[in-house]
Design an enzyme around this catalytic site. Structure first.
Site, mmCIF file in Angstrom:
data_model
loop_
_atom_site.group_PDB
_atom_site.id
_atom_site.type_symbol
_atom_site.label_atom_id
_atom_site.label_comp_id
_atom_site.label_asym_id
_atom_site.label_seq_id
_atom_site.Cartn_x
_atom_site.Cartn_y
_atom_site.Cartn_z
ATOM 1 N N TYR A 1 8.914 -6.604 0.001
ATOM 2 C CA TYR A 1 8.356 -5.158 0.425
ATOM 3 C C TYR A 1 8.824 -4.469 -1.250
ATOM 4 O O TYR A 1 8.144 -3.673 -1.498
ATOM 5 C CB TYR A 1 9.527 -4.668 1.193
ATOM 6 N N SER B 1 9.406 3.943 -2.732
ATOM 7 C CA SER B 1 10.557 3.654 -2.297
ATOM 8 C C SER B 1 11.501 3.508 -3.186
ATOM 9 O O SER B 1 11.126 3.159 -4.245
ATOM 10 C CB SER B 1 10.442 2.359 -1.354
#
Length: 234
Positions: free
Chosen positions: A149, A136
Site C-alpha cells: 500500500y 496517505s
C-alpha cells in the site's frame, strides 16, 4: 446550474463522500464517481438533481471512464476542482500477492493519472483550476506492515508533486493530501478509537485552508498527522 464544477471520485463513502457534501454545500455542481451504484444514487437522491451527475464506474475500467467522463465534462464549459479520493487498501508487504499489488497500483496511481489526463483540458478553462489527490501518511514515511500500500501511495505522492510543477506553470494548482488514519470504514481493523483518528471534517477543513490562500500561494503537499496518546496498561 452552478458556475463552479467539482469532479469527485470515491464519492459514495468515506473521504470522497464527505468532500462531495462539502463542495455541494459550497454551491458547486458535482460530477460524482463511485463503483457502488446503489450507494451513489442514494446519496445523489438527497441532493438537487440539477446540480449532481453520477457515474457508477470502477475507476480502473479505463475505456468506460474515458467515454463517460468525457461525456459528463462536455456538458460544462470548465471544471474548477478535481478530487481523486477513490482508493483501495490491501495489507501486506513482501508476501502481498501480485494480484493485490497490481490492484493497488492500478487504483491508487494509474486511475488517478487517467483522470488527471482527462480533466486537465477542462481545468485549464477555469480561472482557478485545482487538483487534490488523496494519498496517505504512508506515502511519505515507511510502514513495514503495509509496504505494498505504501508503495502505491509513495508513487502517487511523487506523481502528484511532479505534475504540480508541470500544471502549475499552466495555472492549475495540484495538492497532495497525506493524512494519517481517518475515521472511515477503511480504518476498520486499525485498532484505533474514533478520538484517536482524524475526522473527515479535518480533510474538508484542510481543503478549505489550501483554497483560502492567496493566488500566489500553492501547497504541493499537506501531511495531516494525528496526536499519539499513551495507552493505559491493561
Amino acid at each position: 446550474m452552478s458556475s463552479k464544477v467539482a469532479l469527485i471520485t470515491g464519492a459514495s463513502r468515506g473521504i470522497g463522500h464527505h468532500l462531495a457534501r462539502h463542495f455541494y454545500a459550497a454551491g458547486y455542481h458535482l460530477i460524482l464517481i463511485a463503483r457502488d451504484a446503489g450507494a451513489l444514487n442514494a446519496f445523489a437522491a438527497s441532493l438537487d438533481p440539477a446540480r449532481v451527475q453520477t457515474l457508477a464506474l470502477d475507476v480502473c475500467d479505463y475505456p468506460a471512464v474515458a467515454q463517460l467522463v468525457q461525456q459528463a465534462l462536455s456538458g460544462h464549459s470548465h471544471v474548477d476542482v478535481l478530487i481523486n479520493a477513490a482508493g483501495i487498501f490491501r495489507p501486506g508487504s513482501t508476501q502481498t500477492s501480485l494480484a493485490d499489488f497490481s490492484a493497488l497500483l492500478a487504483t491508487n496511481v494509474t486511475a488517478i493519472h487517467h483522470l488527471c489526463q482527462l480533466c486537465t483540458p477542462w481545468l485549464l478553462k477555469s480561472p482557478d483550476g485545482r487538483i487534490f489527490n488523496l494519498a496517505s501518511v504512508s506515502g511519505v514515511q515507511p510502514y513495514g506492515s503495509v509496504a505494498s500500500y505504501a508503495a502505491s501511495k509513495h508513487a502517487l505522492v511523487g506523481y502528484s508533486r511532479s505534475i504540480a510543477r508541470e500544471l502549475g506553470a499552466q495555472g492549475i494548482k495540484v495538492t497532495t493530501l497525506c493524512p494519517d488514519v481517518v475515521d472511515t470504514d477503511m480504518a476498520q481493523g486499525s485498532g484505533l478509537t474514533a478520538d484517536e483518528m482524524l475526522s473527515t471534517d479535518d480533510i474538508c477543513r484542510a481543503v478549505d485552508f489550501v483554497m483560502s490562500l492567496s493566488p500566489a500561494a500553492v501547497v504541493e503537499q499537506l501531511t495531516l498527522g494525528r496526536q499519539y496518546r499513551p495507552r493505559q496498561p491493561v
